[in-house]
Design a protein around this motif. Structure first.
Motif, PDB file in Angstrom:
ATOM      1  N   GLY A  23      -3.664  16.809  18.114  1.00  0.00           N
ATOM      2  CA  GLY A  23      -3.257  17.712  17.035  1.00  0.00           C
ATOM      3  C   GLY A  23      -1.850  17.424  16.537  1.00  0.00           C
ATOM      4  O   GLY A  23      -1.312  18.118  15.692  1.00  0.00           O
ATOM      5  N   GLU A  24      -1.242  16.354  17.083  1.00  0.00           N
ATOM      6  CA  GLU A  24       0.139  16.041  16.692  1.00  0.00           C
ATOM      7  C   GLU A  24       0.188  14.906  15.688  1.00  0.00           C
ATOM      8  O   GLU A  24      -0.749  14.133  15.578  1.00  0.00           O
ATOM      9  CB  GLU A  24       0.935  15.599  17.933  1.00  0.00           C
ATOM     10  CG  GLU A  24       1.197  16.745  18.881  1.00  0.00           C
ATOM     11  CD  GLU A  24       1.724  16.268  20.227  1.00  0.00           C
ATOM     12  OE1 GLU A  24       2.071  15.087  20.350  1.00  0.00           O
ATOM     13  OE2 GLU A  24       1.763  17.105  21.137  1.00  0.00           O
ATOM     14  N   GLY A  25       1.330  14.760  15.040  1.00  0.00           N
ATOM     15  CA  GLY A  25       1.576  13.617  14.174  1.00  0.00           C
ATOM     16  C   GLY A  25       0.469  13.387  13.189  1.00  0.00           C
ATOM     17  O   GLY A  25      -0.091  14.339  12.650  1.00  0.00           O
ATOM     18  N   LYS A  26       0.130  12.107  12.961  1.00  0.00           N
ATOM     19  CA  LYS A  26      -0.930  11.844  12.009  1.00  0.00           C
ATOM     20  C   LYS A  26      -1.967  10.895  12.586  1.00  0.00           C
ATOM     21  O   LYS A  26      -1.678  10.055  13.412  1.00  0.00           O
ATOM     22  CB  LYS A  26      -0.362  11.306  10.703  1.00  0.00           C
ATOM     23  CG  LYS A  26       0.321   9.984  10.830  1.00  0.00           C
ATOM     24  CD  LYS A  26       0.776   9.514   9.458  1.00  0.00           C
ATOM     25  CE  LYS A  26       1.310   8.114   9.535  1.00  0.00           C
ATOM     26  NZ  LYS A  26       1.748   7.573   8.265  1.00  0.00           N
ATOM     27  N   PRO A  37      -7.863  24.660  19.365  1.00  0.00           N
ATOM     28  CA  PRO A  37      -7.581  26.023  19.810  1.00  0.00           C
ATOM     29  C   PRO A  37      -8.102  26.985  18.739  1.00  0.00           C
ATOM     30  O   PRO A  37      -8.255  26.567  17.591  1.00  0.00           O
ATOM     31  CB  PRO A  37      -6.053  26.056  19.880  1.00  0.00           C
ATOM     32  CG  PRO A  37      -5.614  25.067  18.848  1.00  0.00           C
ATOM     33  CD  PRO A  37      -6.665  24.001  18.811  1.00  0.00           C
ATOM     34  N   PRO A  38      -8.394  28.231  19.099  1.00  0.00           N
ATOM     35  CA  PRO A  38      -8.974  29.144  18.108  1.00  0.00           C
ATOM     36  C   PRO A  38      -7.935  29.678  17.129  1.00  0.00           C
ATOM     37  O   PRO A  38      -7.818  30.879  16.926  1.00  0.00           O
ATOM     38  CB  PRO A  38      -9.556  30.262  18.977  1.00  0.00           C
ATOM     39  CG  PRO A  38      -8.731  30.247  20.210  1.00  0.00           C
ATOM     40  CD  PRO A  38      -8.255  28.859  20.419  1.00  0.00           C
ATOM     41  N   THR A  39      -7.177  28.791  16.510  1.00  0.00           N
ATOM     42  CA  THR A  39      -6.171  29.233  15.542  1.00  0.00           C
ATOM     43  C   THR A  39      -5.847  28.123  14.557  1.00  0.00           C
ATOM     44  O   THR A  39      -6.030  26.949  14.845  1.00  0.00           O
ATOM     45  CB  THR A  39      -4.859  29.670  16.253  1.00  0.00           C
ATOM     46  OG1 THR A  39      -3.851  29.902  15.269  1.00  0.00           O
ATOM     47  CG2 THR A  39      -4.361  28.596  17.210  1.00  0.00           C
ATOM     48  N   ARG A  40      -5.362  28.538  13.379  1.00  0.00           N
ATOM     49  CA  ARG A  40      -4.948  27.563  12.371  1.00  0.00           C
ATOM     50  C   ARG A  40      -3.545  27.048  12.646  1.00  0.00           C
ATOM     51  O   ARG A  40      -3.153  26.013  12.156  1.00  0.00           O
ATOM     52  CB  ARG A  40      -4.910  28.267  11.007  1.00  0.00           C
ATOM     53  CG  ARG A  40      -6.150  28.043  10.203  1.00  0.00           C
ATOM     54  CD  ARG A  40      -6.057  28.799   8.927  1.00  0.00           C
ATOM     55  NE  ARG A  40      -6.489  30.182   9.128  1.00  0.00           N
ATOM     56  CZ  ARG A  40      -6.790  30.999   8.135  1.00  0.00           C
ATOM     57  NH1 ARG A  40      -6.684  30.583   6.897  1.00  0.00           N
ATOM     58  NH2 ARG A  40      -7.199  32.219   8.378  1.00  0.00           N
ATOM     59  N   ASP A  41      -2.804  27.825  13.403  1.00  0.00           N
ATOM     60  CA  ASP A  41      -1.385  27.520  13.627  1.00  0.00           C
ATOM     61  C   ASP A  41      -1.059  27.412  15.098  1.00  0.00           C
ATOM     62  O   ASP A  41      -0.405  28.303  15.648  1.00  0.00           O
ATOM     63  CB  ASP A  41      -0.537  28.658  13.038  1.00  0.00           C
ATOM     64  CG  ASP A  41      -0.087  28.323  11.657  1.00  0.00           C
ATOM     65  OD1 ASP A  41       0.249  27.148  11.428  1.00  0.00           O
ATOM     66  OD2 ASP A  41      -0.095  29.236  10.801  1.00  0.00           O
ATOM     67  N   PRO A  42      -1.440  26.322  15.745  1.00  0.00           N
ATOM     68  CA  PRO A  42      -1.180  26.222  17.181  1.00  0.00           C
ATOM     69  C   PRO A  42       0.325  26.203  17.467  1.00  0.00           C
ATOM     70  O   PRO A  42       1.110  25.791  16.618  1.00  0.00           O
ATOM     71  CB  PRO A  42      -1.809  24.889  17.575  1.00  0.00           C
ATOM     72  CG  PRO A  42      -2.610  24.429  16.421  1.00  0.00           C
ATOM     73  CD  PRO A  42      -2.088  25.118  15.204  1.00  0.00           C
ATOM     74  N   GLU A  57       5.267  19.614  17.018  1.00  0.00           N
ATOM     75  CA  GLU A  57       4.403  20.463  16.181  1.00  0.00           C
ATOM     76  C   GLU A  57       2.946  20.032  16.329  1.00  0.00           C
ATOM     77  O   GLU A  57       2.648  18.849  16.471  1.00  0.00           O
ATOM     78  CB  GLU A  57       4.785  20.291  14.710  1.00  0.00           C
ATOM     79  CG  GLU A  57       6.148  20.825  14.341  1.00  0.00           C
ATOM     80  CD  GLU A  57       6.215  22.346  14.410  1.00  0.00           C
ATOM     81  OE1 GLU A  57       5.175  22.975  14.135  1.00  0.00           O
ATOM     82  OE2 GLU A  57       7.286  22.878  14.768  1.00  0.00           O
ATOM     83  N   ARG A  58       2.043  20.998  16.298  1.00  0.00           N
ATOM     84  CA  ARG A  58       0.619  20.661  16.350  1.00  0.00           C
ATOM     85  C   ARG A  58      -0.158  21.368  15.240  1.00  0.00           C
ATOM     86  O   ARG A  58       0.250  22.424  14.768  1.00  0.00           O
ATOM     87  CB  ARG A  58       0.018  21.077  17.697  1.00  0.00           C
ATOM     88  CG  ARG A  58       0.436  20.165  18.826  1.00  0.00           C
ATOM     89  CD  ARG A  58      -0.289  20.480  20.099  1.00  0.00           C
ATOM     90  NE  ARG A  58       0.133  21.755  20.655  1.00  0.00           N
ATOM     91  CZ  ARG A  58      -0.119  22.123  21.912  1.00  0.00           C
ATOM     92  NH1 ARG A  58      -0.802  21.322  22.710  1.00  0.00           N
ATOM     93  NH2 ARG A  58       0.291  23.279  22.358  1.00  0.00           N
ATOM     94  N   GLU A  59      -1.254  20.736  14.842  1.00  0.00           N
ATOM     95  CA  GLU A  59      -2.185  21.343  13.891  1.00  0.00           C
ATOM     96  C   GLU A  59      -3.522  21.468  14.608  1.00  0.00           C
ATOM     97  O   GLU A  59      -3.707  20.925  15.686  1.00  0.00           O
ATOM     98  CB  GLU A  59      -2.373  20.431  12.667  1.00  0.00           C
ATOM     99  CG  GLU A  59      -1.113  20.055  11.937  1.00  0.00           C
ATOM    100  CD  GLU A  59      -0.466  21.228  11.238  1.00  0.00           C
ATOM    101  OE1 GLU A  59      -1.197  22.186  10.893  1.00  0.00           O
ATOM    102  OE2 GLU A  59       0.764  21.211  11.062  1.00  0.00           O
ATOM    103  N   ASN A  60      -4.466  22.144  13.949  1.00  0.00           N
ATOM    104  CA  ASN A  60      -5.827  22.152  14.470  1.00  0.00           C
ATOM    105  C   ASN A  60      -6.636  21.110  13.672  1.00  0.00           C
ATOM    106  O   ASN A  60      -7.042  21.363  12.549  1.00  0.00           O
ATOM    107  CB  ASN A  60      -6.424  23.551  14.304  1.00  0.00           C
ATOM    108  CG  ASN A  60      -7.829  23.614  14.868  1.00  0.00           C
ATOM    109  OD1 ASN A  60      -8.567  22.633  14.824  1.00  0.00           O
ATOM    110  ND2 ASN A  60      -8.191  24.767  15.400  1.00  0.00           N
ATOM    111  N   PRO A  61      -6.852  19.924  14.275  1.00  0.00           N
ATOM    112  CA  PRO A  61      -7.489  18.853  13.497  1.00  0.00           C
ATOM    113  C   PRO A  61      -8.932  19.165  13.110  1.00  0.00           C
ATOM    114  O   PRO A  61      -9.410  18.671  12.076  1.00  0.00           O
ATOM    115  CB  PRO A  61      -7.415  17.624  14.416  1.00  0.00           C
ATOM    116  CG  PRO A  61      -7.112  18.140  15.773  1.00  0.00           C
ATOM    117  CD  PRO A  61      -6.451  19.466  15.631  1.00  0.00           C
ATOM    118  N   VAL A  62      -9.618  19.968  13.913  1.00  0.00           N
ATOM    119  CA  VAL A  62     -11.011  20.312  13.572  1.00  0.00           C
ATOM    120  C   VAL A  62     -11.025  21.110  12.262  1.00  0.00           C
ATOM    121  O   VAL A  62     -11.806  20.827  11.343  1.00  0.00           O
ATOM    122  CB  VAL A  62     -11.687  21.091  14.732  1.00  0.00           C
ATOM    123  CG1 VAL A  62     -13.033  21.664  14.294  1.00  0.00           C
ATOM    124  CG2 VAL A  62     -11.857  20.173  15.941  1.00  0.00           C
TER     125      VAL A  62
END
Ligand code: IYR
Length: 331
Positions: free
Chosen positions: A209-212, A240-245, A253-258
């Motif tokens: 969920g990090e970087g690109k 994780p069950p969120t848009r903003d991990p 920083e992490r995103e939710n890639p799914v």
């Protein structure tokens, strides 16, 4: 959806908004492009900008795909012959993916970038651009390679492409933004007009969920993946069950890639997403918009495992025609 919203949906940045609004007022026959260094197999990075081209075609614009063979050569991607061969395969996969063959113009860079007038314009830009300025524009594209003279020529040529292909809009991933900024600064210096640019986001790495997400390291999804490969890759994704991990322990920083893949790759291409579930787990769920799926994941109504299974099957549907094309070409 109105034309401006269609043109700008899922864009991370538009430069400038005012110029793009003007374009959206009268999009018919206007020309937009993305340039790609030819690579044998398309991956999600290519497909994200291709989705944008499909949006633009739907908005009435003409689309130019630049198979940037000279740029790939300057960026050390192989012999010129290898690159040309790769470009042919790339074109076939784009069409299989859904770019409309009638209204898409495929152009090889070498068709016009070696002409005398282009070359002289290029030399004029070389004269007026510092090495430092050109290098800054290239930083994200050239990666960790030591800068060669070719890396300084590259962004200046990308600048001229916008004029020589007679474009009204330049499209690219966010990694192209510094080149497009250079183009905005430099084109007027050689008496050419400034054109707007639109940048798509860069999706986070699938497992962390990090970087690109990149094709050279970590996991990416490509036209080469089998249905089983896709299931396995998506299953291993961070979700994780969120848009903003929260950031990880090191503060990354992490995103939710799914969710990102649903938003940028799946929803733009399907009117409706169905999550199939047995009755005892609540039965099927149907979504028409990314936001409602994301909200259900957040509230717990949609389990990450069901989200992943659904994502894998829709991605499979999207890449299946390109996968078949690749097999055909290899036979
Ligand atoms: N820099 C792009 C390839 C490319 C894009 C455009 I737009 C051009 O006019 C030329 C080359 C890449 O990184 O793939």
């Amino acid at each position: 959806m109105d034309t401006y919203d269609l043109i700008t949906r899922n864009a991370e940045e538009v430069v400038t908004d005012e110029e793009v609004r003007e374009l959206a007022d009268d999009p018919d026959g206007k020309r937009a492009y993305v340039g790609y260094e030819p690579s044998g197999v398309l991956h999600l990075g290519h497909l994200l900008t291709a989705n944008k081209l499909i949006d633009l075609q739907e908005a009435g614009m003409e689309v130019v795909v630049l198979l940037a063979d000279v740029h790939a050569y300057l960026n050390g991607k192989g012999t010129f012959e290898e690159i040309r061969e790769t470009a042919e395969r790339m074109k076939a996969q784009f069409i299989a993916y859904g770019l409309d063959e009638e209204s898409t113009e495929f152009v090889y860079g070498s068709e016009f970038q070696l002409d005398e007038e282009y070359t002289l314009d290029l030399h004029e830009l070389e004269l007026s651009t510092t090495m430092n300025r050109a290098q800054r524009a290239m930083a994200e594209i050239q990666g960790d390679e030591t800068a060669k003279v070719s890396h300084l020529v590259y962004p200046l040529m990308q600048t001229l492409d916008i004029e020589y292909l007679d474009l009204d809009l330049a499209v690219g991933g966010l990694d192209q933004r510094k080149v497009h900024m250079l183009a905005r600064e430099k084109l007027p210096e050689v008496d050419y007009e400034v054109r707007p640019a639109l940048h798509t986001p860069i999706v986070a790495d699938l497992t962390s969920g990090e970087g690109k997400m990149s094709s050279s390291e970590g996991i990416t999804i490509s036209m080469e993946d089998s249905t089983e490969d896709l299931e396995e890759k998506v299953n291993s994704a961070y979700c994780p069950p969120t848009r903003d991990p929260e950031p990880d322990d090191d503060g990354n920083e992490r995103e939710n890639p799914v969710l990102e893949l649903f938003e940028y790759h799946v929803f733009p291409r399907f009117d409706e997403i169905v999550v199939e579930r047995p009755e005892k787990y609540g039965g099927d769920l149907t979504y028409e918009a990314y936001k409602s799926l994301a909200a259900d994941l957040e509230s717990g109504e949609l389990h990450p495992a069901d989200a992943k299974g659904t994502l894998a099957s829709y991605l499979d549907e999207l890449i299946a025609p390109g996968r078949e094309k690749l097999h055909e070409l290899r036979e």
